[in-house]
Design an enzyme around this catalytic site. Structure first.
Site, PDB file in Angstrom:
ATOM      1  N   CYS A  29     -16.483  37.387  -5.527  1.00 58.27           N
ATOM      2  CA  CYS A  29     -15.652  38.080  -4.545  1.00 58.27           C
ATOM      3  C   CYS A  29     -14.435  38.603  -5.297  1.00 58.27           C
ATOM      4  O   CYS A  29     -14.532  38.907  -6.484  1.00 58.27           O
ATOM      5  CB  CYS A  29     -15.283  37.163  -3.379  1.00 58.27           C
ATOM      6  SG  CYS A  29     -14.237  35.762  -3.807  1.00 58.27           S
ATOM      7  N   ARG A  30     -13.294  38.704  -4.654  1.00 57.96           N
ATOM      8  CA  ARG A  30     -12.107  39.203  -5.346  1.00 57.96           C
ATOM      9  C   ARG A  30     -11.518  38.147  -6.274  1.00 57.96           C
ATOM     10  O   ARG A  30     -11.211  38.408  -7.427  1.00 57.96           O
ATOM     11  CB  ARG A  30     -11.048  39.674  -4.355  1.00 57.96           C
ATOM     12  CG  ARG A  30      -9.817  40.256  -5.047  1.00 57.96           C
ATOM     13  CD  ARG A  30      -8.771  40.647  -4.062  1.00 57.96           C
ATOM     14  NE  ARG A  30      -8.555  39.517  -3.158  1.00 57.96           N
ATOM     15  CZ  ARG A  30      -7.461  39.305  -2.486  1.00 57.96           C
ATOM     16  NH1 ARG A  30      -6.464  40.130  -2.586  1.00 57.96           N
ATOM     17  NH2 ARG A  30      -7.346  38.268  -1.696  1.00 57.96           N
TER      18      ARG A  30
END
Length: 116
Positions: A67-68
Site C-alpha cells: 500500500c502507501r
C-alpha cells in the site's frame, strides 16, 4: 487472524528484483498516480469480494502485498493468510518502493509516477 508480530513482512530491498508477485491494495487515485509495473490492483475495501481475481497470479511464490506505507497492506496480508494465501506485507509500502529506486509507472497521461 495472524497477530502483527507473526505477520510475514519483507523490506523492499529484500524483494526479488524480477518476477515479484505484487498486490497493490491502495485506492484508485493512488494507483493511477504511480504503481509498480505488473502489480495487481485491488483496493483493500474490495478485496473480500474480488479475492477470486488472485487465482490468475502465480501460486509458486509469495504474494507480496503493498500500500502507501504498510498499514493497509498489513491488514490485507493478515486476512489473506487467514484465508489460505501465502501473503507477505511489504514494509514501508510504495514510499519505500520509490525510495529504493524500484520501477514505477502511472496511468495519468504526461505525468511522472508519484506515490500519493
Amino acid at each position: 487472524m495472524v497477530s502483527p508480530a507473526e505477520l510475514p513482512t519483507a523490506e523492499v530491498r529484500d524483494l526479488p528484483k524480477d518476477d515479484v508477485t505484487l498486490l497493490d491494495v491502495r485506492e484508485d487515485d493512488e494507483w493511477a498516480a504511480g504503481h509498480a509495473p505488473g502489480a495487481k490492483h485491488i483496493p483493500l475495501g474490495e478485496l473480500p469480494t474480488r479475492v477470486n481475481e488472485l487465482a490468475e497470479l502465480p501460486d509458486d511464490q509469495p504474494l507480496y502485498v503493498i500500500c502507501r506505507s504498510g498499514g493497509r497492506s498489513a491488514r490485507a496480508a493478515a486476512w489473506l493468510n487467514a484465508t489460505g494465501w501465502d501473503a507477505v506485507n511489504v514494509a514501508g509500502g510504495m514510499g519505500s518502493w520509490a525510495n529504493e529506486g524500484r520501477p514505477m509507472t502511472t496511468d495519468l497521461p504526461n505525468a511522472t509516477p508519484e506515490v500519493l
